[in-house]
Design an enzyme around this catalytic site. Structure first.
Site, PDB file in Angstrom:
ATOM      1  N   CYS A   1      40.718  42.862  28.899  1.00  8.08           N
ATOM      2  CA  CYS A   1      41.634  43.113  27.794  1.00  8.08           C
ATOM      3  C   CYS A   1      42.777  42.115  27.837  1.00  8.08           C
ATOM      4  O   CYS A   1      43.551  42.094  28.780  1.00  8.08           O
ATOM      5  CB  CYS A   1      42.225  44.511  27.897  1.00  8.08           C
ATOM      6  SG  CYS A   1      41.064  45.801  27.529  1.00  8.08           S
TER       7      CYS A   1
ATOM      8  N   ASN B   1      28.842  38.612  40.706  1.00  5.73           N
ATOM      9  CA  ASN B   1      29.491  39.920  40.776  1.00  5.73           C
ATOM     10  C   ASN B   1      29.319  40.774  39.530  1.00  5.73           C
ATOM     11  O   ASN B   1      29.476  41.980  39.572  1.00  5.73           O
ATOM     12  CB  ASN B   1      30.980  39.745  41.093  1.00  5.73           C
ATOM     13  CG  ASN B   1      31.636  38.700  40.227  1.00  5.73           C
ATOM     14  OD1 ASN B   1      31.273  37.519  40.271  1.00  5.73           O
ATOM     15  ND2 ASN B   1      32.593  39.118  39.413  1.00  5.73           N
TER      16      ASN B   1
HETATM   17  C1  LIG Z   1      35.418  40.133  45.016  1.00  9.19           C
HETATM   18  C2  LIG Z   1      34.982  38.736  44.935  1.00  9.19           C
HETATM   19  C3  LIG Z   1      35.832  37.687  45.308  1.00  9.19           C
HETATM   20  C4  LIG Z   1      37.247  37.918  45.741  1.00  9.19           C
HETATM   21  O1  LIG Z   1      37.288  38.528  46.995  1.00  9.19           O
HETATM   22  P1  LIG Z   1      38.686  39.112  47.559  1.00  9.19           P
HETATM   23  O2  LIG Z   1      38.378  39.412  48.978  1.00  9.19           O
HETATM   24  O3  LIG Z   1      38.953  40.333  46.737  1.00  9.19           O
HETATM   25  O4  LIG Z   1      39.719  38.078  47.389  1.00  9.19           O
HETATM   26  C5  LIG Z   1      35.359  36.404  45.241  1.00  9.19           C
HETATM   27  N1  LIG Z   1      34.109  36.152  44.825  1.00  9.19           N
HETATM   28  C6  LIG Z   1      33.264  37.121  44.447  1.00  9.19           C
HETATM   29  C7  LIG Z   1      31.883  36.782  44.012  1.00  9.19           C
HETATM   30  C8  LIG Z   1      33.677  38.447  44.485  1.00  9.19           C
HETATM   31  O5  LIG Z   1      32.840  39.398  44.100  1.00  9.19           O
END
Ligand SMILES: *Cc1c(COP(=O)(O)O)cnc(C)c1O
Length: 382
Positions: free
Chosen positions: A328, A155
């Site tokens: 932060c 991410n």
């Molecule tokens: C956003 C994200 C999550 C969490 O997903 P939610 O639906 O917000 O709980 C988990 N893993 C990755 C790689 C993400 O980008």
């Protein structure tokens, strides 16, 4: 003041208006509002039909059987159910889990929680491109390894794992293969059959669906066993109880169906935006790509700006909504554990920003971001 240019699609995306419209038909009295578990009347049957239609839409995108989809509140819960549910259910076979140090917190924190329950975790360090290699994984496997968990797309970096090769190594070692696909669904081919994925976490809100809904793919052949974390009523074949959120589920289904139809066009559009963005900054000196763009999706690019402080830069960029790679804490600013995890030096990690593009971003948005960035970086370096 006009709304800032939104380039933080990796944090969440706006809901596609077509998704919002489908959701709105599943809330009010003139719509499909009943409990999908109500078996004694027509409104209940209609709600069940809506949920099952969406289950097929989600399953279709990943080439799964609808019976392999378990609704959750998001990818965080899906990650928890996959890791905790699987490790507990298979504890008689082994107590060892393999994952990496740059997974999402939903995996990292869950794996730490498992360690306090007596499970053992091997934490792999990826290469500078953010990827764990099949050889690394092979060397980490033990006789008592039951599960490997690695993300499809990171991410913060956008880098893509070679899932097929990693799944083969996990299976050869007798372990099941879990993938966090929150950033990957609809953006690359996540065919669970071809790739050999046993458990796959999905989220709607990174793909123009609503927040608060996700799913876990749980393979049926061979059968993957999970211990439930949420009890009460035995919904979702006992794996996840609770009244199904029809409108959220319909929204996720619609979002995934749209991704199946338009995902390739989206990615082509996004690749153009990324090229435009990087070209627009090409002559600015002292920019480093933390993202190895050769092995990453085009929608995320993480850049470090030498000689500036990331927080000051973020402050100066009032008209762009983006995120720093840092968190932060009350007293100090810590660099991102992901950037640290791939070996980015401390100062450079603190001067890093993540830009992420999506379906509704335009060339004009990118041009605004380029102009703002150039202005701010030059001003802060002076
Ligand atoms: C956003 C994200 C999550 C969490 O997903 P939610 O639906 O917000 O709980 C988990 N893993 C990755 C790689 C993400 O980008």
């Amino acid at each position: 003041m006009s709304a800032p240019v939104y380039l933080d699609y990796a944090a969440t995306s706006p809901v596609d208006p077509r998704v919002a419209e489908a959701m709105s038909r599943h809330l009010t009295q003139d719509g499909i509002f009943a409990n999908p578990a109500s078996r004694s009347h027509m409104p209940g049957w209609l709600a069940e039909q809506a949920v099952e239609g969406a289950r097929r839409q989600v399953a279709d995108l990943i080439h799964a059987d609808p019976r392999e989809i378990v609704w959750t509140s998001g990818a965080t819960e899906a990650d928890n159910l996959a890791l905790v549910g699987f490790m507990r259910a298979n504890r008689a076979r082994g107590r060892h889990l393999v994952t990496s140090i740059i997974e999402h917190k939903a995996i990292v924190d869950t794996a730490h929680a498992l360690e306090t329950e007596g499970f053992e975790v091997t934490w792999l360090t990826p290469g500078p491109d953010g990827r764990v290699t099949p050889t690394q994984l092979r060397e980490a496997l033990r006789d008592d390894t039951v599960l490997v968990s690695l993300m499809a797309v990171n991410n913060e970096l956008g880098c893509i794992h070679d899932l097929k090769a990693l799944a083969e190594v996990a299976h050869a070692g007798g372990a099941a293969f879990h993938v966090d696909g929150a950033q990957a669904a609809g953006k690359l081919d996540l065919d669970v059959q071809r790739l050999g994925i046993d458990l796959l976490s999905l989220s709607a809100h990174k793909l123009y669906g609503p927040k608060g809904i996700g799913a876990l793919f749980v393979r049926r052949h061979p059968d993957i066993r999970l211990e439930a974390l949420i009890h009460g009523g035995g919904h979702e074949r006992g794996m996840r109880s609770g009244t199904l959120a029809t409108h959220q589920i319909v929204g996720m289904g619609e979002a995934f169906a749209l991704a199946q139809q338009e995902g390739e066009a989206d990615q082509a559009h996004i690749a153009c935006l990324q090229t435009r963005f990087l070209n627009g900054l090409a002559d600015l000196e002292g920019i480093h790509r933390n993202t190895d763009t050769r092995v990453a999706l085009p929608n995320i690019v993480n850049l470090a700006f030498d000689g500036v402080d990331g927080e000051s830069l973020l402050m100066a960029l009032r008209n762009i909504a983006i995120s720093t790679g840092s968190a932060c804490n009350s007293a100090s600013v810590e660099p991102s554990y992901v950037l640290k995890g791939i070996g980015v030096p401390h100062a450079r990690a603190l001067a890093s920003l993540r830009f992420s593009f999506g379906r509704f971003a335009t060339e004009a948005d990118v041009d605004t971001a380029i102009a703002e960035l150039r202005h701010a970086v030059v001003a802060l370096r002076r």
